[in-house]
Each structure stands twice: as C-alpha cells, then as structure tokens.
Scaffold this active site. Sequence first.
Site, PDB file in Angstrom:
ATOM      1  CB  THR A  45       1.620   9.611  28.607  1.00  0.00           C
ATOM      2  OG1 THR A  45       2.605  10.339  27.873  1.00  0.00           O
ATOM      3  CG2 THR A  45       1.659  10.021  30.064  1.00  0.00           C
ATOM      4  CD  GLU A  78      -9.415 -18.253  -1.575  1.00  0.00           C
ATOM      5  OE1 GLU A  78      -9.913 -18.409  -2.698  1.00  0.00           O
ATOM      6  OE2 GLU A  78      -9.984 -18.639  -0.529  1.00  0.00           O
ATOM      7  CB  SER A  83      10.631   9.961  30.218  1.00  0.00           C
ATOM      8  OG  SER A  83       9.664  10.520  29.346  1.00  0.00           O
ATOM      9  CB  THR A  84       5.932   8.012  28.537  1.00  0.00           C
ATOM     10  OG1 THR A  84       5.175   7.860  29.736  1.00  0.00           O
ATOM     11  CG2 THR A  84       5.212   7.307  27.397  1.00  0.00           C
ATOM     12  CG  ASN A  85       8.658  11.334  25.995  1.00  0.00           C
ATOM     13  OD1 ASN A  85       7.500  10.928  26.062  1.00  0.00           O
ATOM     14  ND2 ASN A  85       8.970  12.614  26.090  1.00  0.00           N
ATOM     15  CB  SER A 123     -19.168 -23.582  -2.666  1.00  0.00           C
ATOM     16  OG  SER A 123     -20.421 -23.030  -3.056  1.00  0.00           O
ATOM     17  CE  LYS A 170     -16.040 -22.921  -6.761  1.00  0.00           C
ATOM     18  NZ  LYS A 170     -14.830 -22.326  -6.212  1.00  0.00           N
ATOM     19  CB  THR A 216       6.356 -14.236 -20.501  1.00  0.00           C
ATOM     20  OG1 THR A 216       6.225 -14.490 -21.892  1.00  0.00           O
ATOM     21  CG2 THR A 216       7.587 -14.966 -19.960  1.00  0.00           C
ATOM     22  CG  HIS A 217       3.596 -10.566 -21.411  1.00  0.00           C
ATOM     23  ND1 HIS A 217       3.568  -9.218 -21.110  1.00  0.00           N
ATOM     24  CD2 HIS A 217       4.872 -10.842 -21.793  1.00  0.00           C
ATOM     25  CE1 HIS A 217       4.772  -8.702 -21.311  1.00  0.00           C
ATOM     26  NE2 HIS A 217       5.573  -9.667 -21.723  1.00  0.00           N
TER      27      HIS A 217
END
Length: 460
Positions: free
Chosen positions: A102, A332, A140-142, A319, A325, A188-189
């Site tokens: 609102t 990441e 309406s806001t809704n 680094s 490095k 695998t694993h």
Amino acid sequence: MTSNSYRREQDTLGEILVPKDAYYGAQTQRAINNFQISNRRFPHEFIKVQAMIKAAAAKANMENELLAKSIGNAIIGASEEVMEGKWDHQFVLDVYQAGAGTSQNMNANEVIANRATELLDDAEKHGRIHPNDHVNMSQSTNDTFHAVIHITAAVIINQKLLPRVKQLHDELKRKSIELMPVMKSGRTHLHDAIPIRMGQEFSGYAETIHEVYQQLERVTDSLYEIGIGGTAIGTRNNIHPDYSKKVIQEISRRTNLPFREPTDMFSYMQNTNAPIRVMQVIKELSIHLIKITSDLRLLASGPRTGLTEISLPGVQPGSTIMPGKVNPAILEMTHMVCCQVIGYETTIATAGVAGQLEINVMMPLIAHTFIESLEIMSNALPTLVTKCISGITANEENCKNFMENSLALVTGISSIVGYDMAAQIGKEADSRNVPIKQVLQERELLTPEIEKALDPNGMV
C-alpha cells in the site's frame, strides 16, 4: 532542517510535515517515518511498471469517460516521466514496509499526482490532481501491486534472463564440440572411473542448461496473468466493464508481451502462484550451476597440486599474501549468486504460506526477493560466459596421464577375464602403483584382444 523546509499535508490520520521539495505526500512520509529497516529500495524496473499501470489506467478511464481528458493526459505525461527514470529519487520507501505494498502504491500515486498537477495548463488548474481519486482511479494496491510483480518479472525474464540462459547453453555446447577430441578419465565418487571425452562432460552441462531454459519458457507463461481490475478482493468493485481489457491491452502494447486476465480472479488475488513457480525453476537453475561451477573448479584445481585438467582465464590476482596466485573468481561469484537465489526461493515459499483469505500481504517481500533473484542471475550468467566458460582450455597431457594410470581401465577386460580376476589385477596395480598393462604383461595376459579392450577409444 528548518520549518521553512517543510510543508504541511493532511491525510485521514491528520497533519504531517513533508519536505517542501518532495513530490511524494503525506502517506509516503508516514511510511518513511515508520519503516527505516534496510535502506533498500525497489529498483527502477519495478517503479517503471508501476507508472506504466497508472498511465494505462488513466487512458482506459478517459476512454470510458470517467476521467477528464486534461487530467488523464497530465497523469499519462507524469507517468511517462517516471517510466523514463526522471523521478526515481522520489521513490524513497524501504522494501520492508506495510503489507501488500500500500505504501509503495501511494508513493507512486502521490508523485504522479503532484507532477501531473504541474503539467496542467494554467487554464486547467482549477484543482489539484488527487492521488486516490484520479491517479488510483479504478485501482487497488491489491490488484496493481500484484500485477507489477508479474509484469516486471516477465519483462526481466524475456529481455534478460532467457537470452542469457540461452547464451550459456550455446557457449557450453560450442565448448563441448571444441573439447570433444580430448580423452580423459571419468570420475565417480571422486574416484577413478572409465574414460570419457571432455566434450561429453561439457555436453552434459549444456543439455542440463537447455532443459532449464525450456522449463523457464513454460513457467513464464503464468506471469502473463495479471488481475488488473480485480481491485480489493477480486470482485471488480468500482470499475467500468471495459476497464480491465483496455488496461491489459495497453500494457501488452507497451511491453510487447501477451498479458491476459486470470482464469479465476479470486485465485489470483488470494495467492502468489506465479512467483512461486518461477522461483522453483530459478532455484533448479542455481542448483545445476553450483554443480557445474563446482566441477569446473575441481577440474581446474592446482596448478601443481590439483587435477589441472582444464585452465581457466585469469581475471584478477587471488591472494594478498601469496604472490602470483590466481583463483577461480568468476566460478566463485556464480556459486555465491546461486546460494543467494536458493535462499530467496525459500523466502518466497515462506511468504507464500502467509497468504490469508483474499490477499497475500507479503507481496513487498515477494517482489523484492523475486526481482532481485532475476536481476542477479541475469547479471551473473553473461559474466560467467564471457569471463570464464569461453576461455576454458584443456590440459591434454594431464588428462592423458590421469587416464592412462586410471585403475578403472581394468573394466575393459572384465568381460574377458571375469570380474574377480579383473578386480585382482586392479588391486595389484594399485598396491604397487604401476599401470594395469604392466601387471597384465607380468602375468602374461596381455593378448591382442585384451590390449584392444584396454584402449580408451573403445570405451567412449
């Protein structure tokens, strides 16, 4: 600030001081006073769609002879200035605010009303354009805030996210073709497995992203349902019979997207189905991206003590203490974005649970987390493609060495010498740290048939 820096405004709760140069008014100021929570604001993309709805509503109300043309045209003019970003600094509310949005809706109504009043010719300035009676007419806001979520998300997905997911798929597909000649050991694993082509690994990544792209295309269709004209609870109170159709047509014209009325207005008003569904797909995309970027970090680990089967483009020093490095920074970053999106999906699901009776009052929270998820994912993907995926190269010598020393090569002869004998040969090679072929030679088992069975090219 001095008292001369403020003006007095009045709303249904009484008088309140508002900065003299502000285009917003009393209700926005009360929300500013009440909600100093995160210092986060809704982005321009969201504000632009708010103004688009105001302009479309004014146009429909003029055509339906409910709004004077001078007032309607001034509202459209002010709304288009907001759409251009001219008044973004006047949208000042924290994303954590009163339920349903609102306050945010009134921020738009007040800014547009005051600017529209300025745009009126002197001869027309017989009275102030009112934020509720004129700018918010038939709304309406809704219904409008809910629609803003759908429209903003649909625009971002079509203009940014879908093309960028496709860009990622296409680059992974291209990279899979480029790397198809490179043979390497499968794993695998995280242990030795039979050989695989590096291009086959990347083709798996590409197809995974392609499948998410198709899901995203399908689920985006749910965002095209917008309940404009549902007003407060879906009963279409205080609107002209042609209002909804005209507003939706104008929004579709301005966005070039196929918006439509909901199949059931009451279901639309009660729930936030579309953001929940879309976020489930964005969450799945995040899960797959974490898998892919984690694989690439592992394959690039080293350069001397890891796998180093691939090399990534160096984009920045890694680094402050170890000279030279270089870290997998882009991978990441992507992983972090995905973690945030997964958390936001949980936020939206939890907010979806909070709907009660005719409305879900958590819409500001849903809007903020949904749109930010789409934005950060849309921004991360081209960075991932251009600064990382495109520049990946294979370290073929490392791949060859790992593959030729893999104990899993013994799988190739198990159908000839039997599973148990093959296992014994593999264990002996492992305990002595010698190649499989050496053990076979010493046991006088290295026949042409077995030598052919050990050829990695025959295993892929």
